[in-house]
Design a protein around this motif. Structure first.
Motif, mmCIF file in Angstrom:
data_model
loop_
_atom_site.group_PDB
_atom_site.id
_atom_site.type_symbol
_atom_site.label_atom_id
_atom_site.label_comp_id
_atom_site.label_asym_id
_atom_site.label_seq_id
_atom_site.Cartn_x
_atom_site.Cartn_y
_atom_site.Cartn_z
ATOM 1 N N GLU A 2 31.028 -11.707 -1.411
ATOM 2 C CA GLU A 2 32.358 -12.144 -0.975
ATOM 3 C C GLU A 2 32.424 -13.662 -0.861
ATOM 4 O OE1 GLU A 2 35.525 -11.195 2.633
ATOM 5 O OE2 GLU A 2 33.998 -9.721 2.062
ATOM 6 N N ASP A 3 31.356 -14.278 -0.359
ATOM 7 C CA ASP A 3 31.335 -15.738 -0.261
ATOM 8 C C ASP A 3 31.382 -16.380 -1.645
ATOM 9 O OD1 ASP A 3 31.278 -15.644 2.472
ATOM 10 O OD2 ASP A 3 29.105 -15.884 2.630
ATOM 11 N N ALA A 4 30.671 -15.762 -2.610
ATOM 12 C CA ALA A 4 30.665 -16.317 -3.967
ATOM 13 C C ALA A 4 32.055 -16.226 -4.592
ATOM 14 C CB ALA A 4 29.650 -15.570 -4.830
ATOM 15 N N GLU A 56 27.678 -4.549 -0.859
ATOM 16 C CA GLU A 56 28.698 -5.537 -0.514
ATOM 17 C C GLU A 56 29.938 -5.356 -1.374
ATOM 18 O OE1 GLU A 56 27.058 -9.403 -0.843
ATOM 19 O OE2 GLU A 56 25.556 -9.124 0.718
ATOM 20 N N ALA A 57 29.728 -4.992 -2.645
ATOM 21 C CA ALA A 57 30.886 -4.782 -3.523
ATOM 22 C C ALA A 57 31.724 -3.601 -3.045
ATOM 23 C CB ALA A 57 30.404 -4.550 -4.955
ATOM 24 N N ARG A 58 31.060 -2.518 -2.621
ATOM 25 C CA ARG A 58 31.810 -1.373 -2.097
ATOM 26 C C ARG A 58 32.594 -1.745 -0.838
ATOM 27 N NH1 ARG A 58 27.083 1.289 -4.009
ATOM 28 N NH2 ARG A 58 25.998 0.895 -2.052
ATOM 29 N N GLN A 59 31.979 -2.547 0.020
ATOM 30 C CA GLN A 59 32.679 -2.989 1.220
ATOM 31 C C GLN A 59 33.826 -3.938 0.867
ATOM 32 O OE1 GLN A 59 29.871 -4.648 3.999
ATOM 33 N NE2 GLN A 59 28.440 -2.942 3.780
ATOM 34 N N MET A 60 33.600 -4.789 -0.110
ATOM 35 C CA MET A 60 34.605 -5.793 -0.449
ATOM 36 C C MET A 60 35.883 -5.151 -0.976
ATOM 37 S SD MET A 60 34.105 -9.113 -2.889
ATOM 38 C CE MET A 60 35.474 -10.196 -3.277
ATOM 39 N N VAL A 61 35.747 -4.143 -1.863
ATOM 40 C CA VAL A 61 36.961 -3.501 -2.379
ATOM 41 C C VAL A 61 37.645 -2.680 -1.299
ATOM 42 C CG1 VAL A 61 36.139 -3.473 -4.759
ATOM 43 C CG2 VAL A 61 35.604 -1.547 -3.261
ATOM 44 N N TRP A 82 34.071 -14.531 -12.874
ATOM 45 C CA TRP A 82 32.855 -14.039 -13.560
ATOM 46 C C TRP A 82 31.654 -14.625 -12.835
ATOM 47 C CZ3 TRP A 82 32.282 -11.189 -18.303
ATOM 48 C CH2 TRP A 82 30.958 -11.052 -18.728
ATOM 49 N N LEU A 83 30.776 -13.758 -12.348
ATOM 50 C CA LEU A 83 29.586 -14.183 -11.635
ATOM 51 C C LEU A 83 28.354 -13.540 -12.255
ATOM 52 C CD1 LEU A 83 30.820 -13.702 -7.952
ATOM 53 C CD2 LEU A 83 30.423 -15.889 -9.069
ATOM 54 N N GLN A 99 39.783 -19.523 -1.932
ATOM 55 C CA GLN A 99 40.542 -18.848 -0.894
ATOM 56 C C GLN A 99 40.126 -17.371 -0.869
ATOM 57 O OE1 GLN A 99 44.679 -18.957 -1.946
ATOM 58 N NE2 GLN A 99 44.307 -18.363 -4.061
ATOM 59 N N ASP A 100 40.641 -16.624 0.110
ATOM 60 C CA ASP A 100 40.372 -15.194 0.183
ATOM 61 C C ASP A 100 41.027 -14.480 -0.996
ATOM 62 O OD1 ASP A 100 38.930 -15.357 2.514
ATOM 63 O OD2 ASP A 100 40.672 -15.067 3.810
ATOM 64 N N PRO A 101 40.385 -13.415 -1.505
ATOM 65 C CA PRO A 101 40.958 -12.671 -2.645
ATOM 66 C C PRO A 101 42.062 -11.715 -2.200
ATOM 67 C CG PRO A 101 38.859 -11.705 -2.018
ATOM 68 C CD PRO A 101 39.046 -12.907 -1.132
ATOM 69 N N LYS A 102 43.192 -12.271 -1.768
ATOM 70 C CA LYS A 102 44.289 -11.446 -1.269
ATOM 71 C C LYS A 102 45.122 -10.844 -2.388
ATOM 72 C CE LYS A 102 44.720 -14.346 2.861
ATOM 73 N NZ LYS A 102 45.617 -15.244 3.650
ATOM 74 N N ALA A 103 45.287 -11.587 -3.473
ATOM 75 C CA ALA A 103 46.100 -11.110 -4.590
ATOM 76 C C ALA A 103 45.265 -10.226 -5.519
ATOM 77 C CB ALA A 103 46.663 -12.308 -5.349
ATOM 78 N N VAL A 104 45.914 -9.686 -6.526
ATOM 79 C CA VAL A 104 45.205 -8.910 -7.544
ATOM 80 C C VAL A 104 44.134 -9.800 -8.169
ATOM 81 C CG1 VAL A 104 45.425 -7.728 -9.749
ATOM 82 C CG2 VAL A 104 47.203 -7.452 -8.005
ATOM 83 N N CYS A 105 42.897 -9.332 -8.154
ATOM 84 C CA CYS A 105 41.786 -10.165 -8.627
ATOM 85 C C CYS A 105 40.714 -9.285 -9.250
ATOM 86 C CB CYS A 105 41.185 -10.965 -7.468
ATOM 87 S SG CYS A 105 39.848 -12.072 -7.974
#
Length: 928
Positions: free
Chosen positions: A258-260, A294-299, A247-248, A267-273
């Protein structure tokens, strides 16, 4: 690591314990022959080195496991001869399975341990001092890890998964309690239980997708996000493969989403998150748009991540990812009020306004608090939002709070609203001053920055800063600040108990930014009434009215018509001043001054006329008359009769409506001022030149108009203009006024050469197309449409900066610029029957030069079998009530072949923005 202790096992410190010291030579490792487990660890509390072992009793054993032997004293049982030093693992095995370790075996281990001890003693005698030195220098792997951890920065990975889940749950619960600050403390848990029992399913956000909950303040979007977050928390507890959700607040992610997220997870959000980004409206719109990008790129990069954001209307998000938060049913809002207040609301207090208030959670809770305090329900939404933070502040105020604390809260609100984010603590004061702020529980400190616990507090203390004079309302209403200060401005105006003070603030806002004034009026929702039999007298005029402030002015007291018209004119002139140079186009002026008004008041109806040339005195009295022609010999024109406005804010509604009518006409006729040399000016010039030549009966060339012939035709029309009060010309359904011909004549003075060229080249395909768009090849369609869009953006910017400079970022598209345009031109299966569709997206890019041509990238697509654009079922687009209806995607048909395509697009965008602000009743679409 927790150690299980049995009745016959103890820990002994080394080297102060005599028994352990005697066994020093064997204490380096476990007595089990094949075990090499070290037996030392560091006591972090005392600094002593302890035996990381279990001491087993060899002789005191039986078939049923360890026991105390009655034949042995306790000292004998714990003597060195009867003890065996073992590691945790093997000591536990002996405790759990004693039958596997008979006494002869253990005594054999003991003899080997003692032999090892003797070999060590023969080769090395050690004193107490030497033993202490060895102890000081000894460490195990566990000690090494602890020491490294102490030196390294904290990482969330140092927490156990259970600790991380519990912390996330605690934050969620604390946030919910904070949002219920207006509820009595003994009712909070009841409200939380009631909310948890709601049958609504949590919001669905597929993995690898972004969704944005959009709703005005108090609609419950944060609680919906909390329900989704809570479901993700439960999934993480049930399945270790699911990451702890994040929650941010938007301000926590403004430096990089992504840094937040990575910082929160460790760690990197590799698993279901699942990730929540809350309150996008609390950051700069440019930052909010970048964060969503950034959110669109992150997903896209991490396909197992799902992101849910919350924002008030106006967010620059694709409509395909936006989810509107629907208003509650009245029954649900009434039930929430009952739970929060502990009683049912009496039926006599229900009204149409109340039913609207209970359809939003925040206003329903605020209404419940108002009832508990003994108040009534006859309040507006703005009043509830204004009183809400005041109620919370009063309940939390520290008993020893000084005036300096209040001033510091105002300064903090100013800094946050001006800088669009948290403020470094040192910018507010020293540690003592910061502690005083956080002690109020209205302010929170995180990582050295300060912010308010609730968004409403920013606006509340911002309003106090305005009313106390700490911050000028002109600065708050300016084009750059208004988007963030809008509720503070509305609170400051609505809280003034004196009508004269309210009117003074409204005048200052109107002169600074008419867009802000219109938004405030929409939020305040005054109870305006036009009573046909109520006549405004000197006694009923507000203290701010000109005649009340100056009773000797032009017999105002003797003539209530002058008093009433002067009162209206003050608001009208304030708004015109806010429009700047465009004011002359919104109301008739003479030599730079607003024309004189003549006023007549009869039976509650006010008649206002304008003089042709007089400007002073500003208002005069007119006799009773039955028709305007009776006054025309005296130079009067354009008479209007209307019910005399009465009630708070009524004159501002009247003044806005009067300007709105003129502005709407200018928008619909596309006659706003434009700069010389722009494409919009060229397009209008061509249209009027074509009309003038057609009216003169001159045969036109296809691509050019001879300037000599055009000047001759316009000169003939100017003769009519100069010899008449007002003239119009009509030709094939088009109407041109004197103002248009005057403008055309002025523009011709800037034209050079022998001919006026058509703004856009004709079709490039051979033959005469039946439809205009059929004459353009796909390549030409792409290049020409891209140029049309670029010129439309430049024209839109020119329209705003030339005519509406004070509106600035309050206009949705203008707040988005500079931006790139990317889109497609799609041809249907029957290109001869249906025009190609144009779909494009606005992509903000602050790095672009705002004065350079807008980059436009288009491509063509063929979609056989797809229905044309206007046959696609589409519901009406809901209009935003806020000042920030910011576009993201546009769709329509290509403007190819139109006479003034850039003009039409620029005016459509401007009309949409003005409609969102309340300065245009309906958005307009322009066609040739």
């Amino acid at each position: 690591m927790a150690k299980r202790q049995s009745s016959n096992s103890v820990e002994h410190p080394w080297p102060t314990d005599a028994t352990a010291k005697q066994l020093y030579g064997t204490a380096f490792r476990c007595a089990e022959p094949d075990c090499r487990e070290p037996l030392y660890r560091k006591n972090s509390a005392t600094g002593q080195t302890l035996l990381n072992s279990r001491i087993a009793h060899i002789c005191a054993r039986s078939e049923n496991g360890p026991r105390w032997d009655a034949a042995m004293t306790e000292d004998d049982n714990r003597s060195a001869d009867n003890l065996l030093l073992l590691c945790q693992k093997h000591a536990s095995e002996i405790d759990d399975t004693p039958d596997d370790f008979p006494v002869p075996l253990l005594r054999g281990w003991k003899r080997a341990q003692l032999a090892e001890h003797e070999r060590c003693r023969q080769g090395w005698e050690i004193s107490d001092e030497q033993a202490a030195e060895v102890t000081r220098l000894s460490f195990t792997l566990e000690q090494l890890v602890d020491a490294i951890t102490d030196l390294m920065p904290f990482s969330p990975r140092q927490r156990s998964r259970t600790e991380a889940l519990d912390l996330a749950d605690a934050r969620l619960h604390a946030g919910r309690r904070e949002r219920l600050s207006m509820v009595a403390s003994d009712r909070v848990e009841d409200v939380l239980r009631w909310t948890a029992a709601l049958p609504d399913p949590a919001v669905e956000v597929p993995l690898g997708q972004l969704r944005v909950l959009v709703a005005p303040m108090g609609a419950g979007k944060t609680e919906q996000a909390a329900r989704w977050f809570e479901a993700a928390l439960q999934d993480a507890r049930d399945d270790d493969a699911v990451a702890v959700p994040v929650w941010l607040e938007a301000r926590e992610a403004v430096n990089g989403l992504e840094d937040a997220v990575r910082s929160r997870l460790g760690q990197d959000p590799k698993a279901v998150c699942c990730v929540v980004v809350n309150d996008l409206e609390r950051i700069d719109p440019v930052d909010a748009d970048r964060l969503l990008s950034e959110a669109r790129q992150m997903v896209g990069v991490w396909p197992m991540v799902a992101i849910l954001a919350t924002a008030q209307p106006g967010v620059t998000a694709d409509h395909t990812v936006c989810m509107e938060v629907e208003a509650w049913a009245i029954e649900r809002g009434a039930e929430l009020m009952r739970v929060a207040s502990g009683t049912d609301m009496p039926w006599r207090l229900w009204s149409p306004e109340t039913t609207e208030l209970v359809r939003r959670p925040l206003t329903a809770l605020a209404l419940a608090g108002r009832l508990v305090a003994g108040g009534d329900t006859g309040v507006s939404r703005l009043q509830l939002l204004r009183d809400l933070p005041r109620t919370i502040v009063q309940s939390r105020r520290p008993r020893d709070a000084s005036p300096q604390v209040w001033q510091a809260l105002e300064r903090l609100a100013i800094r946050i609203l001006q800088e669009h984010g948290p403020v470094p603590a040192e910018a507010i004061g020293n540690e003592s001053e910061v502690w005083q702020l956080t002690d109020t529980r209205l302010v929170v400190e995180h990582d050295g920055v300060l912010s308010f616990a609730l968004p409403a507090f920013e606006q509340y203390f911002g309003a106090h800063a305005i009313t106390s004079g700490t911050f000028d309302i002109e600065s708050a209403a300016s084009r750059a600040s208004f988007p963030f200060w809008r509720y503070a401005i509305a609170f400051a105006i609505a809280t003034r108990p004196d009508s004269a003070q309210r009117e003074q603030l409204l005048c200052r806002v109107a002169r600074t930014n008419p867009a802000a004034l219109s938004w405030v009026l929409n939020e305040i929702k005054p109870n305006q009434s036009h009573h046909p039999v109520t006549t405004r007298t000197q006694d009923t005029l507000p203290a701010s009215a000109p005649t009340a402030a100056n009773p000797d002015s032009d017999n105002a007291e003797a003539d209530p018509a002058i008093a009433s018209a002067s009162w209206l004119r003050e608001a009208f002139e304030a708004l015109l001043e806010g429009y700047g140079p465009f004011a002359a186009s919104l109301a008739p002026h003479h030599e730079g001054r607003l024309l004189q008004w003549g006023a007549h008041l009869n039976a509650g109806y006010l008649t206002v006329s304008e003089h042709w040339e007089n400007t002073t005195p500003a208002v005069v009295s007119l006799p009773d008359f039955s028709h305007l022609r009776e006054l025309r010999p005296g130079g009067w024109r354009s008479s209007r009769m209307f019910p005399e406005p009465a009630g708070d804010y009524s004159r501002w509604q009247w003044a806005r409506d009067r300007i709105l009518a003129t502005l709407t006409d200018a928008i619909q006729r596309r006659t706003l001022a434009t700069s010389v040399g722009t494409h919009l000016t060229h397009e209008r010039l061509w249209v009027l030149a074509d009309f003038a030549m057609s009216t003169a009966g001159t045969r036109l060339q296809r691509d050019a108009i001879a300037l000599g012939d055009l000047r001759q035709a316009v000169a003939a029309m100017m003769e009519t203009v100069n010899t008449s009060v007002s003239a119009t010309w009509q030709h094939i359904g088009h109407t041109v006024s004197s103002a248009d011909i005057i403008w055309l004549n002025e523009q011709l003075a800037h034209q050079e050469g022998e001919a006026l060229l058509r703004p856009w080249p004709p079709s490039d395909l051979v033959g005469t197309p039946r439809m205009r768009w059929q004459g353009y090849s796909p390549d030409t369609a792409v290049s020409m449409t891209a140029e049309i869009l670029a010129e439309a953006v430049a024209g839109y910017r020119d329209l705003v900066e030339t005519n509406l400079p004070a509106f600035g970022p309050a206009l949705g598209l203008y707040s988005l610029l500079p931006a790139r345009v990317e889109g497609t031109i799609t041809y249907s299966e029957a290109p001869g029957e249906y025009p190609p569709r144009l779909n494009f997206a606005w992509i903000p890019d602050p790095a672009l030069d705002p004065r350079a041509p807008t980059p436009v990238e288009l491509r063509t697509e063929n979609e056989p079998g797809r229905r044309p654009y206007w046959h696609t079922p589409k519901g009406p687009r809901p209009a935003s009530r806020t000042a920030y209806h910011i576009p993201m995607l546009e769709d329509g048909i290509t403007p190819l072949g139109n006479t003034r395509p850039s003009t039409n697009l620029a005016y459509e965008w401007l009309a949409r923005d003005l409609h969102a602000l309340g300065w245009l009743k309906d958005p307009t679409t322009f066609h040739e």
